[in-house]
Scaffold this active site. Structure first.
Site, PDB file in Angstrom:
ATOM      1  N   CYS A  52       0.835  -1.207   0.000  1.00 11.96           N
ATOM      2  CA  CYS A  52       0.000   0.000   0.000  1.00 11.96           C
ATOM      3  C   CYS A  52       0.869   1.256   0.000  1.00 11.96           C
ATOM      4  O   CYS A  52       1.758   1.397   0.835  1.00 11.96           O
ATOM      5  CB  CYS A  52      -0.901  -0.016   1.239  1.00 11.96           C
ATOM      6  SG  CYS A  52      -1.700   1.567   1.551  1.00 11.96           S
ATOM      7  N   CYS A  55       0.473   3.268   3.507  1.00 12.05           N
ATOM      8  CA  CYS A  55       0.849   2.745   4.829  1.00 12.05           C
ATOM      9  C   CYS A  55       2.159   3.399   5.308  1.00 12.05           C
ATOM     10  O   CYS A  55       2.994   3.800   4.490  1.00 12.05           O
ATOM     11  CB  CYS A  55       1.005   1.224   4.774  1.00 12.05           C
ATOM     12  SG  CYS A  55      -0.543   0.326   5.025  1.00 12.05           S
ATOM     13  N   HIS A 115      -4.161   0.245   8.092  1.00 11.69           N
ATOM     14  CA  HIS A 115      -4.661   0.087   6.723  1.00 11.69           C
ATOM     15  C   HIS A 115      -6.139  -0.304   6.655  1.00 11.69           C
ATOM     16  O   HIS A 115      -6.830   0.037   5.694  1.00 11.69           O
ATOM     17  CB  HIS A 115      -3.806  -1.003   6.051  1.00 11.69           C
ATOM     18  CG  HIS A 115      -4.122  -1.253   4.615  1.00 11.69           C
ATOM     19  ND1 HIS A 115      -3.800  -0.354   3.614  1.00 11.69           N
ATOM     20  CD2 HIS A 115      -4.739  -2.301   3.988  1.00 11.69           C
ATOM     21  CE1 HIS A 115      -4.191  -0.844   2.438  1.00 11.69           C
ATOM     22  NE2 HIS A 115      -4.768  -2.012   2.639  1.00 11.69           N
ATOM     23  N   ASN A 162     -13.334  10.177  -0.945  1.00 13.72           N
ATOM     24  CA  ASN A 162     -14.034   9.161  -1.727  1.00 13.72           C
ATOM     25  C   ASN A 162     -13.832   7.844  -1.005  1.00 13.72           C
ATOM     26  O   ASN A 162     -12.708   7.392  -0.858  1.00 13.72           O
ATOM     27  CB  ASN A 162     -13.428   9.023  -3.128  1.00 13.72           C
ATOM     28  CG  ASN A 162     -13.763  10.196  -4.009  1.00 13.72           C
ATOM     29  OD1 ASN A 162     -14.888  10.699  -3.963  1.00 13.72           O
ATOM     30  ND2 ASN A 162     -12.812  10.631  -4.815  1.00 13.72           N
ATOM     31  N   SER A 170      -9.367   3.975  -5.105  1.00 12.51           N
ATOM     32  CA  SER A 170      -8.545   2.859  -5.564  1.00 12.51           C
ATOM     33  C   SER A 170      -7.694   2.264  -4.449  1.00 12.51           C
ATOM     34  O   SER A 170      -6.920   1.357  -4.682  1.00 12.51           O
ATOM     35  CB  SER A 170      -7.654   3.314  -6.724  1.00 12.51           C
ATOM     36  OG  SER A 170      -6.890   4.429  -6.349  1.00 12.51           O
ATOM     37  N   HIS A 173      -6.996   1.996   2.166  1.00 12.69           N
ATOM     38  CA  HIS A 173      -6.380   2.683   3.302  1.00 12.69           C
ATOM     39  C   HIS A 173      -7.182   3.968   3.586  1.00 12.69           C
ATOM     40  O   HIS A 173      -7.416   4.747   2.670  1.00 12.69           O
ATOM     41  CB  HIS A 173      -4.913   3.020   3.005  1.00 12.69           C
ATOM     42  CG  HIS A 173      -4.157   3.395   4.241  1.00 12.69           C
ATOM     43  ND1 HIS A 173      -3.150   2.615   4.775  1.00 12.69           N
ATOM     44  CD2 HIS A 173      -4.292   4.438   5.086  1.00 12.69           C
ATOM     45  CE1 HIS A 173      -2.692   3.186   5.872  1.00 12.69           C
ATOM     46  NE2 HIS A 173      -3.370   4.296   6.080  1.00 12.69           N
ATOM     47  N   HIS A 175      -8.314   7.367   3.801  1.00  6.58           N
ATOM     48  CA  HIS A 175      -7.676   8.627   3.406  1.00  6.58           C
ATOM     49  C   HIS A 175      -8.676   9.578   2.760  1.00  6.58           C
ATOM     50  O   HIS A 175      -9.710   9.163   2.250  1.00  6.58           O
ATOM     51  CB  HIS A 175      -6.517   8.370   2.437  1.00  6.58           C
ATOM     52  CG  HIS A 175      -6.937   7.960   1.059  1.00  6.58           C
ATOM     53  ND1 HIS A 175      -7.429   6.702   0.757  1.00  6.58           N
ATOM     54  CD2 HIS A 175      -6.953   8.646  -0.116  1.00  6.58           C
ATOM     55  CE1 HIS A 175      -7.715   6.633  -0.528  1.00  6.58           C
ATOM     56  NE2 HIS A 175      -7.450   7.802  -1.090  1.00  6.58           N
ATOM     57  N   GLN A 177      -8.785  13.715   0.650  1.00  5.46           N
ATOM     58  CA  GLN A 177      -7.985  14.570  -0.210  1.00  5.46           C
ATOM     59  C   GLN A 177      -8.321  16.034   0.036  1.00  5.46           C
ATOM     60  O   GLN A 177      -9.395  16.361   0.536  1.00  5.46           O
ATOM     61  CB  GLN A 177      -8.248  14.252  -1.690  1.00  5.46           C
ATOM     62  CG  GLN A 177      -7.987  12.813  -2.084  1.00  5.46           C
ATOM     63  CD  GLN A 177      -7.970  12.614  -3.596  1.00  5.46           C
ATOM     64  OE1 GLN A 177      -7.413  13.431  -4.333  1.00  5.46           O
ATOM     65  NE2 GLN A 177      -8.578  11.543  -4.069  1.00  5.46           N
TER      66      GLN A 177
HETATM   67  O1  G1P Z   1      -7.671  10.863  -6.946  1.00  5.16           O
HETATM   68  P1  G1P Z   1      -8.153   9.450  -6.928  1.00  5.16           P
HETATM   69  O2  G1P Z   1      -8.667   9.014  -5.580  1.00  5.16           O
HETATM   70  O3  G1P Z   1      -7.167   8.461  -7.495  1.00  5.16           O
HETATM   71  O4  G1P Z   1      -9.399   9.413  -7.964  1.00  5.16           O
HETATM   72  C1  G1P Z   1     -10.733   9.537  -7.604  1.00  5.16           C
HETATM   73  O5  G1P Z   1     -11.062  10.836  -7.107  1.00  5.16           O
HETATM   74  C2  G1P Z   1     -10.909  11.917  -8.010  1.00  5.16           C
HETATM   75  C3  G1P Z   1     -11.375  13.181  -7.327  1.00  5.16           C
HETATM   76  O6  G1P Z   1     -12.695  13.069  -6.844  1.00  5.16           O
HETATM   77  C4  G1P Z   1     -11.691  11.644  -9.311  1.00  5.16           C
HETATM   78  O7  G1P Z   1     -11.412  12.660 -10.241  1.00  5.16           O
HETATM   79  C5  G1P Z   1     -11.339  10.291  -9.913  1.00  5.16           C
HETATM   80  O8  G1P Z   1     -12.144  10.025 -11.039  1.00  5.16           O
HETATM   81  C6  G1P Z   1     -11.553   9.221  -8.850  1.00  5.16           C
HETATM   82  O9  G1P Z   1     -11.228   7.944  -9.359  1.00  5.16           O
END
Ligand code: G1P
Ligand code: G1P
Lengths: 379, 379
Positions: A52, A55, A115, A162, A170, A173, A175, A177
């Protein structure tokens, strides 16, 4: 003419924040589902995954290495959608082909070194919101403060998470943004305009009854009015959970089946830095309660996108932003079970959002979920 | 200051139809993908499925039976999101809790009796757009005409197709839907307002050069101007395919990776009934070409939501709707391959849409795809 029954008759509800409508077709939950099923996320992840890139101590995709962090940890996104570099805009554009350069900085916040944990699980023994969620809120505050100082071009700080593969995440873990931008993006910009217009209109009599004595000159924030209105409505039909400083509710105009809006309940808090330390603790608690109840609804790690809206950063503030109110949106896609989601497609993309149960039905179901996480109870 | 390079630098592009912005981060396609993979739809469906509620002669979910139809066939949706019943609106609503009853009728259109065919496949021998897609357009025209006569309350007719399980479609039998409404929903309403405002503004010099001699008093529809502009731009960087009457292009402001906008190229066509029979044939041909090229892009049955925007029905027309232009949107979710889609989540939901390649890059890739369907070629 038949009398209106919101649990039976198709109707539209108005979202005063974005000034748009949503179609509500409550009878539609009766139809059978033969479409795509999601694979709910497995619950047997290891506490540490050597592969990961989030991690502690691990190498990241583009060369960096994570600290051996023991609490919340953030770093600049290796695949940032925005860069701090300044670029000259194109000139002489046709009115139908217009662009502008976009600048910003993007960060990733690892909520916790472990994780296999989520916000929802951090709510329950051996974890606690005070010890494990407060640091996440503190990282939002640190980033918001530092960005405005170090990057004077930044105008807006978009905090979000997300969660779950159904939401394009993806890496399991835990997290979130932060994308900071040299402009105020569409959604907050629409909301800020509505909040501003609301404050400029005179108080009406209904609101006075609910809000008590008010200075007629300054109408309180739309979202504070809403919080008080929902808390004083008989039976609190849309309230999910409330504490001393915050309330979580399914907004009257919710689009996603179990959408939740988290609001300050007592006073205007324009942005994350304006919270007192007891408000930070109360926010951590209510974030824990909302995510835990959502997980318990279908006994799964409930996917969602969560995001903070607040006042633009200091540098970009005009007098007009004074009406902003900090709040958190949760947009969770599941509709019927851990594997059947709502698709906002066809009609929703081409015409307008459509939902299959009322906000009141959704709020009741989330509210009735336990405050103790199902994984703890199962042990 | 560095010069602007749209394939390298993050930028925003403006959508003049919805009057909103989209963030374009073209360098982002470089990042690896470890998230959810879609299961592309199997290609080995039978031509007739006795359990399918859309196949000819079969029983439907709520009791009805389908005709033994041999071409396109439509019927009223058994799980309609809207009903024709009139309901009294609620009165005395708080300004933050507003609703209105919604009326309408919903239809399902079976494109073809054969269970295992799609619009894309109907483009290729032994099928032909003239014989197999024209009847679909004729069913749109029949419904649009009948609805306004039989249901005077109807103001807008929303034609759309959800294709593929990734787009919430629960039955692979080729079909679309029509939802008619007693109001103009959010998206067309925003578009109609922009189209109207465009026509009221004076023609500017750039447009004159592209459009030739014009009566200064009436500015041509925004979307006709766009079609001519794109067709006369050197190298046609955003054009996917064009014929005598229509052009399909990736709009400058596209949100979805391979989004396509299909426009009349020659004259103003306000709604489906205004098409001549040669325009109907040309529309069938270009619908076939676009869907076939999309299928060929990743050699899969390309999922999408497709929808028609046009003038509101006669009963609701004011002078102001005279600026409407019929057009078709395609919103396909795939980004990198048959199994990796774009997620419009987190930032996109909370802030504004974000895309990972430019419109020009996308148009080039679709344009270069063959006009013959990959399944035919493989045989
Ligand atoms: O940045 P990540 O987590 O790889 O990607 C994810 O969040 C982003 C921001 O919401 C989006 O634009 C991507 O389509 C989504 O897969
Ligand atoms: O009506 P269907 O095809 O069963 O359902 C699909 O299309 C509808 C209209 O776009 C959406 O509201 C549903 O979420 C989707 O699953």
């Amino acid at each position: 003419l038949v009398d209106f029954d919101p649990t039976e008759h198709p109707h539209r509800r108005y979202n005063p924040l974005t000034r748009s409508w949503v179609l509500c077709s409550p009878h539609r939950t009766k139809r059978p589902w033969q479409g795509q099923e999601e694979s709910p996320q497995g619950t047997s992840l290891p506490p540490y995954d050597p592969k990961c890139y989030l991690c502690p101590g691990n190498a990241r995709a583009t060369g960096g290495t994570n600290d051996n962090y023991t609490s919340t940890f953030f770093f600049e996104n290796d695949y940032a959608a925005l860069k701090p570099q300044a670029v000259a805009p194109e000139t002489n554009q046709h009115p139908l082909l217009q662009s502008q350069p976009a600048r910003g900085r993007c960060y990733v916040i690892c909520f916790n070194p472990q994780h296999n944990l989520t916000l929802a699980q951090l709510s329950t023994v051996p974890f606690s919101p005070e010890e494990h969620i407060v640091p996440i809120i503190e990282s939002w505050r640190t980033i918001y403060r530092q960005i405005s100082v170090e990057n004077p071009f930044v105008k807006y700080v978009q905090i979000f998470e997300n969660k779950g593969s159904a939401m394009g995440c993806s890496n399991p873990h835990p997290h979130g943004q932060v994308w900071s931008l040299d402009y105020i993006p569409e959604e907050p910009s629409k909301e800020l305009a509505s909040l501003k217009e609301w404050c400029r209109n005179p108080v009406n009599q209904d609101e006075k009854i609910n809000l008590g004595a008010l200075d007629d000159q300054k109408r309180p924030s739309m979202l504070l009015t809403l919080a008080k209105l929902e808390l004083t409505t008989e039976g609190q039909p849309r309230v999910v959970v409330a504490n001393e400083h915050f309330v979580a509710l399914v907004p009257y105009w919710a689009v996603w089946p179990f959408e939740v809006l988290l609001l300050p309940a007592k006073r205007q808090i324009r942005h994350v830095l304006e919270m007192t330390s007891s408000e930070v603790v109360a926010l951590a608690q209510i974030l824990a309660e909302v995510t835990c109840k959502l997980d318990n609804l279908f006994q799964c790690s409930f996917p969602y996108s969560m995001g903070v809206h607040q006042q633009p950063t200091e540098k970009s503030q005009g007098e007009e932003d004074d009406s902003a109110q900090f709040h958190v949106h949760f947009y969770p896609p599941l509709l019927r079970s851990a594997s059947v989601r709502k698709f906002l497609v066809g009609f929703e993309m081409m015409a307008e959002p459509q939902r299959d149960l009322t906000a009141e039905q959704a709020a009741k179901r989330i509210r009735e979920c336990a405050d103790r996480h199902y994984l703890t109870t199962m042990k």
